[in-house]
Scaffold this motif. Sequence first.
Motif, PDB file in Angstrom:
ATOM      1  N   MET A   1       0.828  -1.200   0.000  1.00  0.00           N
ATOM      2  CA  MET A   1       0.000   0.000   0.000  1.00  0.00           C
ATOM      3  C   MET A   1       0.866   1.256   0.000  1.00  0.00           C
ATOM      4  O   MET A   1       2.002   1.263   0.452  1.00  0.00           O
ATOM      5  CB  MET A   1      -0.903   0.023   1.238  1.00  0.00           C
ATOM      6  N   ARG A   2       0.268   2.314  -0.494  1.00  0.00           N
ATOM      7  CA  ARG A   2       0.894   3.634  -0.431  1.00  0.00           C
ATOM      8  C   ARG A   2       0.472   4.265   0.895  1.00  0.00           C
ATOM      9  O   ARG A   2      -0.707   4.589   1.092  1.00  0.00           O
ATOM     10  CB  ARG A   2       0.442   4.476  -1.629  1.00  0.00           C
ATOM     11  N   LEU A   3       1.431   4.455   1.814  1.00  0.00           N
ATOM     12  CA  LEU A   3       1.116   4.813   3.186  1.00  0.00           C
ATOM     13  C   LEU A   3       1.809   6.093   3.640  1.00  0.00           C
ATOM     14  O   LEU A   3       2.887   6.449   3.151  1.00  0.00           O
ATOM     15  CB  LEU A   3       1.575   3.697   4.143  1.00  0.00           C
ATOM     16  N   ALA A   4       1.178   6.732   4.622  1.00  0.00           N
ATOM     17  CA  ALA A   4       1.874   7.674   5.492  1.00  0.00           C
ATOM     18  C   ALA A   4       1.921   7.029   6.859  1.00  0.00           C
ATOM     19  O   ALA A   4       0.996   6.312   7.264  1.00  0.00           O
ATOM     20  CB  ALA A   4       1.142   9.009   5.562  1.00  0.00           C
TER      21      ALA A   4
ATOM     22  N   LEU B   1      -2.838   8.910  -0.658  1.00  0.00           N
ATOM     23  CA  LEU B   1      -2.549   7.724   0.139  1.00  0.00           C
ATOM     24  C   LEU B   1      -3.640   6.660   0.012  1.00  0.00           C
ATOM     25  O   LEU B   1      -4.823   6.971  -0.123  1.00  0.00           O
ATOM     26  CB  LEU B   1      -2.437   8.105   1.617  1.00  0.00           C
ATOM     27  N   ASP B   2      -3.214   5.410   0.125  1.00  0.00           N
ATOM     28  CA  ASP B   2      -4.178   4.329   0.346  1.00  0.00           C
ATOM     29  C   ASP B   2      -4.641   4.349   1.801  1.00  0.00           C
ATOM     30  O   ASP B   2      -5.807   4.128   2.094  1.00  0.00           O
ATOM     31  CB  ASP B   2      -3.549   2.977   0.027  1.00  0.00           C
ATOM     32  N   ALA B   3      -3.695   4.596   2.729  1.00  0.00           N
ATOM     33  CA  ALA B   3      -4.024   4.596   4.152  1.00  0.00           C
ATOM     34  C   ALA B   3      -2.936   5.333   4.916  1.00  0.00           C
ATOM     35  O   ALA B   3      -1.822   5.544   4.408  1.00  0.00           O
ATOM     36  CB  ALA B   3      -4.159   3.170   4.685  1.00  0.00           C
ATOM     37  N   ALA B   4      -3.268   5.718   6.134  1.00  0.00           N
ATOM     38  CA  ALA B   4      -2.276   6.246   7.074  1.00  0.00           C
ATOM     39  C   ALA B   4      -2.288   5.363   8.309  1.00  0.00           C
ATOM     40  O   ALA B   4      -3.366   4.959   8.792  1.00  0.00           O
ATOM     41  CB  ALA B   4      -2.586   7.688   7.451  1.00  0.00           C
ATOM     42  N   VAL B   5      -1.121   5.044   8.820  1.00  0.00           N
ATOM     43  CA  VAL B   5      -0.966   4.256  10.043  1.00  0.00           C
ATOM     44  C   VAL B   5      -0.515   5.193  11.148  1.00  0.00           C
ATOM     45  O   VAL B   5       0.465   5.937  10.988  1.00  0.00           O
ATOM     46  CB  VAL B   5       0.055   3.119   9.854  1.00  0.00           C
ATOM     47  N   VAL B   6      -1.229   5.159  12.269  1.00  0.00           N
ATOM     48  CA  VAL B   6      -0.982   6.081  13.378  1.00  0.00           C
ATOM     49  C   VAL B   6      -0.665   5.277  14.630  1.00  0.00           C
ATOM     50  O   VAL B   6      -1.385   4.329  14.968  1.00  0.00           O
ATOM     51  CB  VAL B   6      -2.208   6.990  13.635  1.00  0.00           C
TER      52      VAL B   6
ATOM     53  N   ALA C   1      -8.704  11.886   4.233  1.00  0.00           N
ATOM     54  CA  ALA C   1      -7.897  12.001   3.020  1.00  0.00           C
ATOM     55  C   ALA C   1      -7.482  10.654   2.411  1.00  0.00           C
ATOM     56  O   ALA C   1      -7.632  10.457   1.197  1.00  0.00           O
ATOM     57  CB  ALA C   1      -6.672  12.870   3.293  1.00  0.00           C
ATOM     58  N   PRO C   2      -6.961   9.698   3.173  1.00  0.00           N
ATOM     59  CA  PRO C   2      -6.554   8.426   2.548  1.00  0.00           C
ATOM     60  C   PRO C   2      -7.773   7.629   2.060  1.00  0.00           C
ATOM     61  O   PRO C   2      -8.854   7.700   2.656  1.00  0.00           O
ATOM     62  CB  PRO C   2      -5.846   7.685   3.697  1.00  0.00           C
TER      63      PRO C   2
ATOM     64  N   GLU D   1       4.948   1.015   0.537  1.00  0.00           N
ATOM     65  CA  GLU D   1       5.471   2.269  -0.007  1.00  0.00           C
ATOM     66  C   GLU D   1       5.129   3.393   0.973  1.00  0.00           C
ATOM     67  O   GLU D   1       3.999   3.893   0.990  1.00  0.00           O
ATOM     68  CB  GLU D   1       4.860   2.565  -1.372  1.00  0.00           C
ATOM     69  N   ILE D   2       6.092   3.778   1.777  1.00  0.00           N
ATOM     70  CA  ILE D   2       5.866   4.812   2.788  1.00  0.00           C
ATOM     71  C   ILE D   2       6.347   6.139   2.201  1.00  0.00           C
ATOM     72  O   ILE D   2       7.550   6.390   2.079  1.00  0.00           O
ATOM     73  CB  ILE D   2       6.596   4.476   4.094  1.00  0.00           C
ATOM     74  N   VAL D   3       5.392   6.976   1.824  1.00  0.00           N
ATOM     75  CA  VAL D   3       5.730   8.197   1.105  1.00  0.00           C
ATOM     76  C   VAL D   3       5.900   9.397   2.031  1.00  0.00           C
ATOM     77  O   VAL D   3       6.384  10.451   1.589  1.00  0.00           O
ATOM     78  CB  VAL D   3       4.667   8.512   0.032  1.00  0.00           C
ATOM     79  N   ALA D   4       5.507   9.256   3.278  1.00  0.00           N
ATOM     80  CA  ALA D   4       5.679  10.354   4.229  1.00  0.00           C
ATOM     81  C   ALA D   4       5.640   9.802   5.648  1.00  0.00           C
ATOM     82  O   ALA D   4       4.869   8.891   5.951  1.00  0.00           O
ATOM     83  CB  ALA D   4       4.572  11.396   4.055  1.00  0.00           C
TER      84      ALA D   4
END
Length: 302
Positions: free
Chosen positions: A1-4, A79-84, A98-99, A25-28
């Motif tokens: 996934m494309r992640l933050a 993003l596909d998702a953000a992990v917090v 947003a994701p 894929e961690i883009v940020a």
Amino acid sequence: MRLAFMGTPVFAAHALAALIAAGHEIVAVYAQPARPAGRGQKPQPSPVESLARKHGLPVFTPVSLKFSDEQAAFAALNLDAAVVAAYGLILPRAILDAPKRGCFNIHGSLLPRWRGAAPIQRAILAGDGETGITIMQMEAGLDTGPMLLKEALPITAETTGGSLHDDLAAMGARLMVQYLDNPDAYPPEVQPAEGVTYAAKIDKAELKLDWSLPAGHLDRVIRCFAPRPGAWTEINGERVKVLAAELVAGSGAPGTILDAALAVATGEGALRLTRLQRPGKGQVLADDLLRGWAVPAGTRLS
């Protein structure tokens, strides 16, 4: 996934490392700004920021996410998702939405028990027999979102805040990767209305041992705050950290040393202090402490 990835302390760094190893894929990477630390009080990057830079990942350290320019920049990540995980900033609705799949949180308790800031410590202090990790979909409420994946971990008489932190950090990292491998396999489950408790932020006043309380409770206080920041008491005018103790038989005026091996009377029962740390020194076993420091029976702790 494309992640933050959004997190700050060591707990979160475990998860970031696992996501990197899993090939996402961690883009940020978002983390709290550097804080003064150490003897010189120079700004030091957080564990998450340090790990991200080591792997060449883009790092952002905004002081807030409530401003439109920060929200627009986040949305532009596509993003596909953000992990917090233990990020430390409130995520406004614009960030949460947003994701494509939303924002997922690694929470250190079995929700709905211990929503809030200090779930690891509160579980030990309350005498819970177990805790665990909940992977949840984030929404605007405080840890109120649907649950996606849960796993329990026992809390024993030997569990400390440090050991539980490390075990839950590893578990949370593993479960987050497991969820992202096949998110459709874990349908969201609404949190039950029953059993909700709140894990209030730890107040510094809670670190001071109150010898009028029962020995069992004080044992949990000591274990909860070991090894850091450490519960403390005053001995011979010094503020001494108590990092380990054991329940023993005995009674007397609360706070009174009962014998030559640092058994202390409490409001109910007694505790033997087994590992301590004087100011500016390393932690030592009680026997080593007493070789060079007189703390006779009858001494009152405060």
